[in-house]
Design a protein around this motif. Structure first.
Motif, PDB file in Angstrom:
ATOM      1  N   ILE A  70     -13.339   5.337   4.871  1.00 43.12           N
ATOM      2  CA  ILE A  70     -12.917   4.241   4.000  1.00 43.12           C
ATOM      3  C   ILE A  70     -13.248   4.595   2.560  1.00 43.12           C
TER       4      ILE A  70
ATOM      5  N   SER B  93      -7.839   7.209  -4.701  1.00 43.93           N
ATOM      6  CA  SER B  93      -8.117   6.982  -3.282  1.00 43.93           C
ATOM      7  C   SER B  93      -7.877   8.241  -2.462  1.00 43.93           C
TER       8      SER B  93
ATOM      9  N   ASN C 153       0.856  -1.176   0.000  1.00 43.36           N
ATOM     10  CA  ASN C 153       0.000   0.000   0.000  1.00 43.36           C
ATOM     11  C   ASN C 153       0.897   1.232   0.000  1.00 43.36           C
TER      12      ASN C 153
ATOM     13  N   VAL D  80     -13.078   3.003  -1.523  1.00 40.64           N
ATOM     14  CA  VAL D  80     -12.951   1.789  -2.329  1.00 40.64           C
ATOM     15  C   VAL D  80     -12.825   2.201  -3.791  1.00 40.64           C
TER      16      VAL D  80
ATOM     17  N   LEU E  70     -12.159   0.542  -7.615  1.00 36.19           N
ATOM     18  CA  LEU E  70     -12.112  -0.680  -8.415  1.00 36.19           C
ATOM     19  C   LEU E  70     -11.739  -0.346  -9.852  1.00 36.19           C
TER      20      LEU E  70
ATOM     21  N   ILE F 270      -5.469  -0.629   4.704  1.00 37.13           N
ATOM     22  CA  ILE F 270      -6.419  -1.679   4.411  1.00 37.13           C
ATOM     23  C   ILE F 270      -5.828  -2.632   3.379  1.00 37.13           C
ATOM     24  N   LYS F 271      -6.236  -2.604   2.092  1.00 38.32           N
ATOM     25  CA  LYS F 271      -5.884  -3.735   1.216  1.00 38.32           C
ATOM     26  C   LYS F 271      -5.757  -3.324  -0.233  1.00 38.32           C
ATOM     27  N   THR F 272      -4.721  -3.857  -0.886  1.00 36.76           N
ATOM     28  CA  THR F 272      -4.572  -3.751  -2.335  1.00 36.76           C
ATOM     29  C   THR F 272      -4.907  -5.105  -2.938  1.00 36.76           C
TER      30      THR F 272
ATOM     31  N   CYS G 120      -7.487  -2.956  -7.665  1.00 40.34           N
ATOM     32  CA  CYS G 120      -8.410  -2.471  -6.634  1.00 40.34           C
ATOM     33  C   CYS G 120      -7.621  -2.002  -5.418  1.00 40.34           C
TER      34      CYS G 120
ATOM     35  N   VAL H 181      -8.645  -0.684  -1.395  1.00 36.73           N
ATOM     36  CA  VAL H 181      -9.504  -0.262  -0.299  1.00 36.73           C
ATOM     37  C   VAL H 181      -8.564   0.432   0.675  1.00 36.73           C
ATOM     38  N   SER H 182      -8.824   1.708   0.929  1.00 39.72           N
ATOM     39  CA  SER H 182      -7.932   2.476   1.791  1.00 39.72           C
ATOM     40  C   SER H 182      -8.737   3.129   2.901  1.00 39.72           C
ATOM     41  N   SER H 183      -8.038   3.473   3.956  1.00 39.41           N
ATOM     42  CA  SER H 183      -8.697   4.153   5.063  1.00 39.41           C
ATOM     43  C   SER H 183      -7.775   5.233   5.605  1.00 39.41           C
TER      44      SER H 183
END
Length: 85
Positions: free
Chosen positions: A55, A70, A14, A57, A59, A31-33, A42, A44-46
């Motif tokens: 948060i 993001s 990230n 998202v 895509l 969060i997640k790549t 994709c 998802v970041s916070s």
């Protein structure tokens, strides 16, 4: 030892969290790549603003665009959706 095709689990993927990266974003906390054929790249970041968790998202945004998209979403929330904005 991991096979060369797998990323090192100790190395963050990230880029929002990497202080040496051009996409570093100080309020981000993770969060997640990920990538799939169907959804593309994709993210998802916070981020935390004044004790509020936001948060975002993204895509199918493309590898480079995902980071800036993001940040734009998180900044939009900070500036327009949080109390006192």
């Amino acid at each position: 030892k991991l096979p060369p095709s797998l990323p090192d689990p100790q190395e963050p993927t990230n880029r929002l969290l990497d202080v040496h990266d051009v996409h570093y974003y100080a309020p981000a906390n993770g969060i997640k790549t990920g990538t799939t054929e169907e959804a593309g790249y994709c993210l998802v970041s916070s981020a935390v603003f004044d004790d509020r968790l936001v948060i975002a998202v993204v895509l199918n945004s493309g590898v480079e665009n995902g980071w800036t998209d993001s940040i734009q979403l998180l900044e939009y929330a900070r500036q327009n959706l949080l109390p006192g904005s």
